[in-house]
Scaffold this motif. Sequence first.
Motif, PDB file in Angstrom:
ATOM      1  N   ASN A  42       0.823  -1.206   0.000  1.00 25.36           N
ATOM      2  CA  ASN A  42       0.000   0.000   0.000  1.00 25.36           C
ATOM      3  C   ASN A  42       0.862   1.263   0.000  1.00 25.36           C
ATOM      4  O   ASN A  42       0.511   2.263  -0.621  1.00 25.36           O
ATOM      5  CB  ASN A  42      -0.939  -0.004   1.209  1.00 25.36           C
ATOM      6  CG  ASN A  42      -2.119  -0.949   1.031  1.00 25.36           C
ATOM      7  OD1 ASN A  42      -3.022  -0.679   0.256  1.00 25.36           O
ATOM      8  ND2 ASN A  42      -2.093  -2.058   1.751  1.00 25.36           N
ATOM      9  N   ILE A  45       1.933   1.947  -3.531  1.00 24.53           N
ATOM     10  CA  ILE A  45       0.874   2.579  -4.329  1.00 24.53           C
ATOM     11  C   ILE A  45       0.836   4.080  -4.061  1.00 24.53           C
ATOM     12  O   ILE A  45       0.750   4.895  -4.992  1.00 24.53           O
ATOM     13  CB  ILE A  45      -0.491   1.934  -4.021  1.00 24.53           C
ATOM     14  CG1 ILE A  45      -0.577   0.553  -4.650  1.00 24.53           C
ATOM     15  CG2 ILE A  45      -1.635   2.809  -4.530  1.00 24.53           C
ATOM     16  CD1 ILE A  45      -1.881  -0.169  -4.400  1.00 24.53           C
ATOM     17  N   CYS A  64      -5.131   6.434  -3.201  1.00 20.95           N
ATOM     18  CA  CYS A  64      -4.160   6.749  -2.147  1.00 20.95           C
ATOM     19  C   CYS A  64      -4.818   6.711  -0.767  1.00 20.95           C
ATOM     20  O   CYS A  64      -4.254   6.181   0.192  1.00 20.95           O
ATOM     21  CB  CYS A  64      -3.550   8.129  -2.385  1.00 20.95           C
ATOM     22  SG  CYS A  64      -2.192   8.142  -3.545  1.00 20.95           S
ATOM     23  N   SER A  67      -5.397   3.094   0.176  1.00 21.45           N
ATOM     24  CA  SER A  67      -4.159   2.431   0.586  1.00 21.45           C
ATOM     25  C   SER A  67      -3.748   2.862   1.996  1.00 21.45           C
ATOM     26  O   SER A  67      -3.301   2.036   2.799  1.00 21.45           O
ATOM     27  CB  SER A  67      -3.040   2.748  -0.409  1.00 21.45           C
ATOM     28  OG  SER A  67      -3.298   2.170  -1.662  1.00 21.45           O
ATOM     29  N   ASP A  70      -6.003   1.089   4.442  1.00 24.11           N
ATOM     30  CA  ASP A  70      -5.634  -0.323   4.589  1.00 24.11           C
ATOM     31  C   ASP A  70      -4.412  -0.484   5.491  1.00 24.11           C
ATOM     32  O   ASP A  70      -4.356  -1.403   6.321  1.00 24.11           O
ATOM     33  CB  ASP A  70      -5.357  -0.937   3.218  1.00 24.11           C
ATOM     34  CG  ASP A  70      -6.631  -1.231   2.444  1.00 24.11           C
ATOM     35  OD1 ASP A  70      -7.669  -1.445   3.088  1.00 24.11           O
ATOM     36  OD2 ASP A  70      -6.587  -1.246   1.200  1.00 24.11           O
ATOM     37  N   PRO A 285      -3.956  -3.761  -2.783  1.00 21.99           N
ATOM     38  CA  PRO A 285      -2.908  -3.330  -3.721  1.00 21.99           C
ATOM     39  C   PRO A 285      -2.656  -4.336  -4.833  1.00 21.99           C
ATOM     40  O   PRO A 285      -2.332  -3.953  -5.964  1.00 21.99           O
ATOM     41  CB  PRO A 285      -1.666  -3.161  -2.825  1.00 21.99           C
ATOM     42  CG  PRO A 285      -1.956  -3.945  -1.605  1.00 21.99           C
ATOM     43  CD  PRO A 285      -3.440  -3.884  -1.413  1.00 21.99           C
TER      44      PRO A 285
END
Length: 311
Positions: A42, A45, A64, A67, A70, A285
Motif C-alpha cells: 500500500n 501505491i 491513495c 491504501s 488499509d 494493492p
Amino acid sequence: MQSGNQTSVSHFILVGLHHPPQLGVPLFLAFLVIYLLTVSGNGLIILTVLVDIRLHRPMYWFLCHLSFLDMTISSAIVPKMLAGFLLDSRVISFGGCVIQLFSFHFLGCTECFLYTLMAYDRFLAICKPLHYATIMTRSICNCLALGTWVGGTIHSLFQTSFLFRLPFCGPNRVDYFFCDIPAILSLVCADTTINELVTFVDIGFLALTCFMLILTSYGYIVAAILRIRSADGRRNAFSTCAAHLTVVIVYYVPCTFIYLRPGSQEPLDGVVAVFYTVITPLLNPIIYTLRNKEMKAALRRLGGLKEVQPC
C-alpha cells in the motif's frame, strides 16, 4: 444504568485466535509477512501516485486514501495479534481497548464511504465523460475525500461512546483477537438489547445504503460500457471497474456476516474477521495493480526511474 466511568475493569485479556501452542511461532511469522507486505504494498501505491504526474487524477487520489486506510487498519490490529502469538502478551488496557475499537470503526467506516465515492467517480468518468473535468475538480475531490473521514469520525465516536458508557464489572476475557463491538458487548454487566439493536441498525443502514449506491452506480456504468463501440475501450473500462467491484465484494461480505447478526457470536467470526482486517488490506494493492494497466505502467516507470515527473 451505571455510567462507563464507574467500571471496575482496568484491562481486558484478548483470547486471540484459538490455535495449538506449537503453531504460535509459525502463525507469528505468517502474519508478520502478511503485515509487512500490506504496509509495503500500500505504501508503494501511495508513493507511485505521488511521484507520477500521469496518475494525478481523482481515481488515483482516492486510491491513495484507500491504501492509507488499509495500512492503518492493519496497523491497528495486527501488531497486538503478533505480540499474542510470540510473547503471549494478551493484556490490553481499558483505554487501549477504547482506542483500538474507535480506530477500527473510524477507519472501517471511512473506507465504506470511500468505496461509495470511488464508485461515484467511475460513474462520472464513464457515463458523463464530457462533464467529468468540470464536476470532479481538485477542490470538489478534496472536499469529498475529507467528507469520508469526517463521516467515519462521527460514526465511530457514536458507536464507541454508546458502548463504553455501559458498566463493566467483572469478566474481562475478550473471546476475540481485538476489541470489537460484539465481543465487548458480551462482557457488559447490563442489558445490551438496545446497543445490539442500535449497532445492527446503524452499521446495517450505512452498509446497505453505501452498497446500494455502489450497485446503482455500476448499473449505469455497465449500461454505458455496453454502448462503447471499441472492443479495447470496453475491455479497459471493464478492467478498471472489475477491480473496484472485486474490492467492494471482498470488503462487504465479511462485514455483513459479522455485524448484521445482532447478539450472535460464533467461532467462525474470528476467521472471518481475520479476512477483512488482515487479508483484505493485502489484497487491495494486488487487485488494483494487477488489473490496472496505468498503475502497472507507473510502477515500471518508478522501478526504472524513467518518465517520472515531479509533482
